[in-house]
Design a protein around this motif. Structure first.
Motif, PDB file in Angstrom:
ATOM      1  N   GLN A 118      -9.454   6.509   7.948  1.00 51.25           N
ATOM      2  CA  GLN A 118     -10.090   6.521   6.633  1.00 51.25           C
ATOM      3  C   GLN A 118     -11.606   6.411   6.760  1.00 51.25           C
ATOM      4  OE1 GLN A 118      -7.276   4.819   3.476  1.00 51.25           O
ATOM      5  NE2 GLN A 118      -7.715   3.087   4.759  1.00 51.25           N
TER       6      GLN A 118
ATOM      7  N   MET B 219     -11.071  -6.568   2.437  1.00 51.14           N
ATOM      8  CA  MET B 219     -12.256  -6.227   1.634  1.00 51.14           C
ATOM      9  C   MET B 219     -12.533  -7.393   0.692  1.00 51.14           C
ATOM     10  SD  MET B 219      -9.950  -3.544   2.002  1.00 51.14           S
ATOM     11  CE  MET B 219      -9.330  -2.937   0.440  1.00 51.14           C
TER      12      MET B 219
ATOM     13  N   LEU C 226     -11.386   2.083  -5.527  1.00 52.40           N
ATOM     14  CA  LEU C 226     -11.167   0.739  -6.071  1.00 52.40           C
ATOM     15  C   LEU C 226     -12.361   0.428  -6.966  1.00 52.40           C
ATOM     16  CD1 LEU C 226      -9.468   0.844  -3.409  1.00 52.40           C
ATOM     17  CD2 LEU C 226     -10.062  -1.523  -3.060  1.00 52.40           C
TER      18      LEU C 226
ATOM     19  N   LEU D 226      -3.003   6.067  10.078  1.00 52.65           N
ATOM     20  CA  LEU D 226      -3.992   6.537   9.095  1.00 52.65           C
ATOM     21  C   LEU D 226      -5.432   6.301   9.549  1.00 52.65           C
ATOM     22  CD1 LEU D 226      -4.074   7.616   6.066  1.00 52.65           C
ATOM     23  CD2 LEU D 226      -4.556   5.243   5.458  1.00 52.65           C
TER      24      LEU D 226
HETATM   25  C1  T46 Z   1      -6.724   0.489   2.634  1.00 51.86           C
HETATM   26  C2  T46 Z   1      -7.670  -0.211   1.718  1.00 51.86           C
HETATM   27  C3  T46 Z   1      -9.116   0.092   2.024  1.00 51.86           C
HETATM   28  C4  T46 Z   1      -0.701   4.135  -4.308  1.00 51.86           C
HETATM   29  O1  T46 Z   1       0.245   4.360  -5.108  1.00 51.86           O
HETATM   30  N1  T46 Z   1      -1.281   5.194  -3.662  1.00 51.86           N
HETATM   31  C5  T46 Z   1      -2.324   5.021  -2.782  1.00 51.86           C
HETATM   32  O2  T46 Z   1      -2.812   6.014  -2.219  1.00 51.86           O
HETATM   33  C6  T46 Z   1      -2.801   3.675  -2.553  1.00 51.86           C
HETATM   34  C7  T46 Z   1      -3.947   3.456  -1.577  1.00 51.86           C
HETATM   35  C8  T46 Z   1      -2.205   2.640  -3.207  1.00 51.86           C
HETATM   36  N2  T46 Z   1      -1.174   2.884  -4.081  1.00 51.86           N
HETATM   37  C9  T46 Z   1      -0.595   1.751  -4.820  1.00 51.86           C
HETATM   38  C10 T46 Z   1       0.175   0.765  -3.951  1.00 51.86           C
HETATM   39  C11 T46 Z   1      -0.025  -0.552  -4.648  1.00 51.86           C
HETATM   40  O3  T46 Z   1       0.956  -0.711  -5.652  1.00 51.86           O
HETATM   41  O4  T46 Z   1      -1.661   0.991  -5.394  1.00 51.86           O
HETATM   42  C12 T46 Z   1      -1.385  -0.390  -5.343  1.00 51.86           C
HETATM   43  C13 T46 Z   1      -2.499  -1.163  -4.643  1.00 51.86           C
HETATM   44  O5  T46 Z   1      -2.523  -0.800  -3.248  1.00 51.86           O
HETATM   45  P1  T46 Z   1      -2.854  -1.857  -2.080  1.00 51.86           P
HETATM   46  O6  T46 Z   1      -2.347  -3.180  -2.460  1.00 51.86           O
HETATM   47  O7  T46 Z   1      -2.376  -1.268  -0.794  1.00 51.86           O
HETATM   48  O8  T46 Z   1      -4.468  -1.846  -2.119  1.00 51.86           O
HETATM   49  P2  T46 Z   1      -5.495  -2.534  -1.104  1.00 51.86           P
HETATM   50  O9  T46 Z   1      -6.788  -2.569  -1.809  1.00 51.86           O
HETATM   51  O10 T46 Z   1      -4.984  -3.782  -0.531  1.00 51.86           O
HETATM   52  O11 T46 Z   1      -5.583  -1.462   0.124  1.00 51.86           O
HETATM   53  C14 T46 Z   1      -6.040  -0.129  -0.104  1.00 51.86           C
HETATM   54  C15 T46 Z   1      -5.173   0.859   0.676  1.00 51.86           C
HETATM   55  O12 T46 Z   1      -3.800   0.671   0.337  1.00 51.86           O
HETATM   56  C16 T46 Z   1      -5.331   0.737   2.168  1.00 51.86           C
HETATM   57  O13 T46 Z   1      -4.770   1.867   2.817  1.00 51.86           O
HETATM   58  O14 T46 Z   1      -7.026   0.705   3.804  1.00 51.86           O
HETATM   59  O15 T46 Z   1      -7.399   0.008   0.320  1.00 51.86           O
END
Ligand code: T46
Length: 136
Positions: A56, A97, A37, A54
């Motif tokens: 991490q 986060m 990120l 999962l």
């Molecule tokens: C976590 C925290 C620390 C993907 O296509 N592939 C991936 O491997 C990931 C992680 C995300 N994505 C796509 C799904 C959503 O459309 O990326 C977009 C943003 O993901 P998300 O809203 O889930 O992001 P965070 O920051 O809320 O959470 C992430 C991880 O998803 C999660 O597993 O533990 O970072």
């Protein structure tokens, strides 16, 4: 709380520093996925979910951010701001986060490929799930 901070060995010399991470050594699982990120906007909170299976490791390799952890019983706030320090997060832990500095890069090493079915995005459902597991 099934989470902990891990200090990685730093290989330093007069040129600078290097940290090496290998599956099942410094990282307590086989790494199947890496994501990061960056450019997170000021004031943004991310996450708001737990994972069913999962595991991490989160490493803030540049800048700083804060992680809120919740296992259904206790909560913990962790500041990540060292590129040689990782936060291990097991399954069944709610995470958020926040407080990303403008230069923050949060690197994540994950034990599984991306699978939306592994997410619990509803806090009430998360509490029910951890309480249910405890009673079985
Ligand atoms: C976590 C925290 C620390 C993907 O296509 N592939 C991936 O491997 C990931 C992680 C995300 N994505 C796509 C799904 C959503 O459309 O990326 C977009 C943003 O993901 P998300 O809203 O889930 O992001 P965070 O920051 O809320 O959470 C992430 C991880 O998803 C999660 O597993 O533990 O970072």
């Amino acid at each position: 709380m099934k989470s902990r901070l891990v200090n990685f060995q730093q290989h330093g010399d007069k040129r600078g520093m290097l940290v090496a991470l290998e599956s099942n050594k410094e990282i307590p699982f086989a790494i199947k996925r890496v994501y990061y990120l960056y450019d997170t906007k000021i004031g943004v909170h991310r996450g708001f979910h737990a994972h069913k299976s999962l595991e991490q490791i989160l490493i803030c390799i540049s800048g700083e951010c804060c992680i809120h952890l919740d296992d259904g019983k206790e909560t913990q706030e962790v500041i990540l701001n060292k590129p040689y320090e990782g936060l291990y997060i097991a399954n069944d832990i709610w995470r958020e986060m926040y407080n990303f500095s403008s230069n923050a890069v949060l690197l994540v090493l994950a034990s599984e490929l991306y699978n939306e079915a592994d997410y619990i995005r509803d806090y009430k459902e998360f509490l029910q799930s951890v309480n249910q597991e405890e009673n079985t």
